[in-house]
Write a protein that holds these residues in place. Structure first.
Motif, PDB file in Angstrom:
ATOM      1  N   GLY A 111     -23.284  73.238  31.581  1.00 19.03           N
ATOM      2  CA  GLY A 111     -22.405  72.680  32.596  1.00 19.03           C
ATOM      3  C   GLY A 111     -21.390  71.673  32.113  1.00 19.03           C
ATOM      4  N   ALA A 112     -20.661  71.121  33.087  1.00 15.98           N
ATOM      5  CA  ALA A 112     -19.530  70.246  32.795  1.00 15.98           C
ATOM      6  C   ALA A 112     -19.931  68.990  32.039  1.00 15.98           C
ATOM      7  N   ARG A 113     -21.125  68.503  32.258  1.00 21.89           N
ATOM      8  CA  ARG A 113     -21.606  67.306  31.554  1.00 21.89           C
ATOM      9  C   ARG A 113     -22.503  67.689  30.373  1.00 21.89           C
ATOM     10  N   SER A 114     -22.185  68.746  29.721  1.00 23.09           N
ATOM     11  CA  SER A 114     -23.001  69.371  28.691  1.00 23.09           C
ATOM     12  C   SER A 114     -23.552  68.394  27.658  1.00 23.09           C
ATOM     13  N   THR A 115     -24.870  68.354  27.555  1.00 23.35           N
ATOM     14  CA  THR A 115     -25.526  67.579  26.494  1.00 23.35           C
ATOM     15  C   THR A 115     -25.254  68.201  25.131  1.00 23.35           C
ATOM     16  N   VAL A 116     -25.256  69.537  25.073  1.00 23.22           N
ATOM     17  CA  VAL A 116     -24.986  70.210  23.802  1.00 23.22           C
ATOM     18  C   VAL A 116     -23.609  69.835  23.285  1.00 23.22           C
ATOM     19  N   ARG A 117     -22.622  69.845  24.147  1.00 26.79           N
ATOM     20  CA  ARG A 117     -21.263  69.491  23.719  1.00 26.79           C
ATOM     21  C   ARG A 117     -21.211  68.060  23.188  1.00 26.79           C
ATOM     22  N   LYS A 118     -21.922  67.159  23.817  1.00 29.92           N
ATOM     23  CA  LYS A 118     -21.929  65.770  23.361  1.00 29.92           C
ATOM     24  C   LYS A 118     -22.654  65.629  22.030  1.00 29.92           C
ATOM     25  N   LEU A 119     -23.776  66.346  21.874  1.00 29.36           N
ATOM     26  CA  LEU A 119     -24.501  66.271  20.610  1.00 29.36           C
ATOM     27  C   LEU A 119     -23.689  66.868  19.462  1.00 29.36           C
ATOM     28  N   ARG A 179     -10.209  71.448  32.255  1.00 28.54           N
ATOM     29  CA  ARG A 179     -10.561  70.915  30.935  1.00 28.54           C
ATOM     30  C   ARG A 179     -10.878  72.076  29.998  1.00 28.54           C
ATOM     31  N   LEU A 180     -10.661  71.850  28.707  1.00 35.03           N
ATOM     32  CA  LEU A 180     -10.901  72.876  27.699  1.00 35.03           C
ATOM     33  C   LEU A 180     -11.444  72.213  26.448  1.00 35.03           C
ATOM     34  N   ALA A 181     -12.651  72.617  26.041  1.00 35.74           N
ATOM     35  CA  ALA A 181     -13.270  72.041  24.839  1.00 35.74           C
ATOM     36  C   ALA A 181     -12.436  72.369  23.609  1.00 35.74           C
ATOM     37  N   ARG A 182     -12.334  71.413  22.698  1.00 43.02           N
ATOM     38  CA  ARG A 182     -11.535  71.609  21.487  1.00 43.02           C
ATOM     39  C   ARG A 182     -12.104  72.722  20.618  1.00 43.02           C
ATOM     40  N   ALA A 240     -17.723  74.696  28.188  1.00 41.72           N
ATOM     41  CA  ALA A 240     -16.559  74.950  27.340  1.00 41.72           C
ATOM     42  C   ALA A 240     -15.248  74.818  28.085  1.00 41.72           C
ATOM     43  N   HIS A 241     -15.246  75.026  29.409  1.00 38.48           N
ATOM     44  CA  HIS A 241     -13.991  75.000  30.160  1.00 38.48           C
ATOM     45  C   HIS A 241     -14.257  74.734  31.631  1.00 38.48           C
TER      46      HIS A 241
END
Length: 594
Positions: A188-196, A299-302, A316-317
């Motif tokens: 989801g939008a508050r992704s823990t994976v993306r932050k890690l 929003r779009l993840a780099r 991711a988006h």
């Protein structure tokens, strides 16, 4: 080999796990929640025809019972009907007004007799369904899939990568370590994976705000979706839409100012009564079932890949303004990534194939976001940009209809014409009605067992498809034409491909002549078309579509935001730390670490 770890058990994560299982890949599905869905009729999703077919093929049952395929699309402005579009099989968007199954476009002045400015194929009916119903159907399919292990109440707090796999730690009632070959963050939008993974998530906040109500009532257009711009009644606002659901239920959406005041219950009830009275002449009896306020962000993840970890869906988006569908795009992410992970899992595939996920899907979503951002000032801001759209009302309506009906830059299925998997052009290539990289037409084909099925039913099994266009084969017994004409040579060419492929035959394909051979990816996108049987060119195209020779790489590379691959290793920002000192032992198929 270790399973794929999927973090997040929303519709995208559930779809990805099922798609992997369909291709023989086990997965562990880590669900932060308790494994149940909250019933919210004001939270619905719209699935295009191809994505609805995908989730049904994966085992999500009863979608037609819980959701509704629209019979038409109706757009209005003030007191005028601007466009009336019948949806479903047999309707042609280019027919003149008054013809059965036409698009009736009434233009700026409300005059009849105009034809739609979009020719081409019929417009399929999208499926409108509550999100909890979709997720529940997918959960039921997961429960019946032996290759998927769903673990509730598992929130990850540590992610480590090495050359051979991924290790994560989860906290909750069953605190433990998990080991996998790859990991996909669908959280989801508050992704823990993306932050890690330390991936930036830039974009715009509160692009649109909508007040939402789900209610049961009788409206003048049963089964049709309605978009009413600048309604003439008091409190109508700039735009209100109505989307039907089964059993007389409707979802109503009112466009709100981006930074307006809070919507009170009293104000929402007034909007409902005024809107129903404006459409029906007076406020009819209605049953209010659910309400909410929905804020849309862009929003779009780099980056969508860091070594063996990937992002998909809202992680991711984020998109959704002007009718674009974020969940629909998330399901496309899952379909695109699943066959590539499956190929890499089975064959130790190289980085080019895995990098192509970011190159294809990020580019497609970026184009969608760019189209929405360019259209927003025209549709919401006004000003001098209005002059760029000839026939203001009709032009604005076309932009909005594109997003809702799944066509144009705002809604059409993506084409991967510039994919790194695209083969170089060869003289043997020929032109058909589908451009290379675009989704193939869902024609009738003859399967290996001799049965006639839709082409889409053969997708998602992890192998490419080779399709021969052979008029007349539909009336022949399969055992006769399998050994006739060019078939023996084509069978030999297919058997020589670097990955097992399925050979199908069709009576006809749009824009293709007899003996045309199509090479199709496992997710249904055309690789190339050939004039006749060309074994060398078919082999070269198949190798390109699979990212090169199987086993050429270890799948441990890292792609930057442009999709380029680099060597594996410790990420300088700490995104891929080396494994900790804990000794890890594979405890079972799901690779739980004690």
């Amino acid at each position: 080999m270790d399973p794929v770890i999927v973090v997040g058990a929303g519709p995208v994560g559930l779809t990805l796990s099922l798609a992997l299982a369909a291709q023989g890949v086990p997965s562990v599905l880590l669900d932060e929640g308790p494994g149940t869905e909250e019933v919210r009729l004001a939270r619905t999703v719209v699935l295009r025809e191809d994505t609805a077919d995908l989730v049904e093929r994966l085992g999500a049952a009863h979608l037609e019972k819980d959701g509704l395929r629209w019979s038409g699309w109706r757009s209005m402005r003030r007191k005028q009907l601007v466009r009336d579009v019948p949806l479903g099989a047999g309707h042609d968007g280019s027919r003149d007004a008054g013809t059965s199954g036409d698009v009736r476009d009434f233009g700026d002045a409300g005059a009849t007799g105009a034809t739609d400015d979009r020719g081409g194929p019929s417009l399929p009916a999208p499926l409108h369904i509550p999100q909890h119903a979709l997720a529940s159907a997918l959960r039921a399919a997961v429960a019946a899939a032996p290759l998927v292990e769903l673990v509730p109440l598992s929130r990850i707090d540590t992610l480590e990568q090495d050359r051979d796999g991924v290790t994560v730690h989860t906290k909750g009632p069953g605190t433990t370590w998990w080991r996998g070959s790859y990991l996909v963050g669908c959280d989801g939008a508050r992704s823990t994976v993306r932050k890690l993974l330390d991936i930036r998530f830039p974009g715009r906040t509160a692009v649109e705000r909508h007040a939402v109500a789900a209610l049961r009532a009788e409206l003048p257009w049963p089964g049709e979706a309605v978009l009413h711009r600048q309604p003439p009644w008091r409190g109508g606002g700039a735009e209100v839409g109505a989307r039907p659901l089964p059993d007389g239920v409707w979802r109503l959406d009112w466009l709100l100012p981006p930074r307006g005041e809070l919507v009170t219950p009293e104000a929402l009830i007034a909007r409902i009564r005024d809107t129903l009275a404006g459409w029906c002449g007076k406020t009819p009896p209605y049953e209010l079932l659910d309400t909410g306020v929905h804020t849309l962000h862009h929003r779009l993840a780099r980056r969508w890949r860091v070594q063996r970890a990937f992002l998909a869906g809202d992680a991711a988006h984020l998109l959704g303004a002007l009718g674009t569908q974020g969940l629909d795009e998330g399901i496309r992410d899952a379909e695109n990534l699943a066959w590539k992970l499956a190929h890499a899992w089975h064959h130790r595939g190289g980085d080019l194939l895995l990098d192509s996920y970011q190159a294809e899907r990020r580019a497609a979503v970026a184009a969608r976001l760019r189209a929405a951002d360019q259209s927003l000032p025209i549709l919401r801001g006004g000003g001098g940009l209005r002059t760029l759209v000839p026939g203001t009302v009709r032009g604005h309506d076309t932009l909005l209809a594109d997003g809702h009906l799944g066509r144009g830059a705002l809604g059409a299925p993506p084409s991967y014409s510039h994919s790194p998997l695209a083969p170089p052009h060869a003289e043997a290539h020929t032109t058909v009605g589908t451009p290379p990289g675009a989704p193939v037409a869902d024609v009738r084909v003859t399967a290996p067992d001799g049965t006639a099925v839709r082409l889409r039913e053969r997708l998602g099994q992890g192998h490419p498809l080779v399709i021969l266009v052979a008029p007349g084969t539909g009336v022949w017994d399969r055992r006769h034409w399998l050994t006739a004409g060019i078939m023996p040579r084509l069978v030999e060419a297919v058997e020589a491909l670097p990955s097992p492929a399925e050979l199908l035959v069709t009576e006809s394909y749009p824009g293709a002549s007899a003996h045309t051979v199509l090479l199709v990816r496992p997710d249904g996108h055309l690789v190339a078309a050939f004039a006749g049987v060309r074994p060398a060119e078919l082999l070269a195209a198949a190798r390109a579509a699979l990212g090169g020779t199987p086993g050429a790489g270890g799948g441990d590379g890292e792609s930057d935001e442009n999709g380029k691959s680099g060597k594996s290793g410790d990420d300088e920002r700490g995104a891929a730390r080396a494994p900790g000192p804990r000794e890890r032992v594979h405890a079972d198929r799901s690779a739980r670490i004690n």
